[in-house]
Design an enzyme around this catalytic site. Sequence first.
Site, PDB file in Angstrom:
ATOM      1  CD  GLU A 157      -3.078  -0.838   0.237  1.00  8.25           C
ATOM      2  OE1 GLU A 157      -3.492   0.327   0.073  1.00  8.25           O
ATOM      3  OE2 GLU A 157      -3.519  -1.819  -0.392  1.00  8.25           O
ATOM      4  CG  ASP A 206      -8.853   3.577  -6.054  1.00 13.25           C
ATOM      5  OD1 ASP A 206      -9.361   4.710  -5.868  1.00 13.25           O
ATOM      6  OD2 ASP A 206      -8.580   2.796  -5.128  1.00 13.25           O
ATOM      7  CB  THR A 213      -6.566   6.003  -0.881  1.00 13.71           C
ATOM      8  OG1 THR A 213      -7.494   5.499  -1.848  1.00 13.71           O
ATOM      9  CG2 THR A 213      -5.931   4.840  -0.148  1.00 13.71           C
TER      10      THR A 213
END
Length: 283
Positions: A20, A38, A43
């Site tokens: 990640e 995405d 995020t």
Amino acid sequence: MDLSGPVGADIAQQIVCSAENSSLDWRAQYGYIEDIGDGRGFTGGLIGFCSGTGDMLEVVERCAADSRGSALARFVPALRRVDGSDSHDGLGRAFEAAWRQAADDPAFRRAQHAVLDEQYRWPAVDQARADGLRGLGQLVYYDALVMHGPGEDEESFGGIRRAAVATSRPPAQGGDERYYLSAFLDARRRVMHMEEAHADTSRLDTAQQWWLDAGNLDLDLPLHWQVYGDDYAITSPPPGIDPGPSQRRHPDRDSEDGAHDLLGGPGSLVTHAAETIRRWTGR
């Protein structure tokens, strides 16, 4: 190794963090935030909570309830509005700055750990145990839940598991553990290839698949792997963490519920987050 204990949980976080955040230092990720394109909006945090999938909202709501002075509290209405989309409406740079500023706030850290445990780690551990899987299977499930989220559609964890079960029975149903995990990884690769942002499957190919091919079903140390071409290794347990019992269980984890699909069963998301948070953060 078992992800229910503090050592296993810490090692799992290091492995997930390598994919990640291209780092093993998961404790440095509380304030991480960006839009990776995405379709899930912002995020951020330890496992990539997203503004478009509801878990980032839950982190902020918990933080706001725990710390009345949190600068993140004013973004709760905007996060509710953008849930389910990639919109930044009402968030933008001000929200990014507030998220980063909150990184050292104990309430913010507690909120991230609580959501991580309730929605991802414990469901992964529970379902892996119900399927008869060991440490590697727990990690495989956990990483899949982190990236794809819970749910039953074909692109979520439930859909991936369903596709795997259709071709190979898990050990709890009399199947071979290695064959089943290989089927699960194959099903997950197919889903990852459906999204350009997740088309690189090295977090599977040169990590989880390596350990599976080597027969390391207990996820024993040392571990060596690659993600996006970078080399990583964990050769010893994290220092300063009491390993505790080899099988830490919640008071109701040994009930008959373990014999069936716990993701859909009553009490499957019950968490003892406070104990875990205390062990991980020392707070």
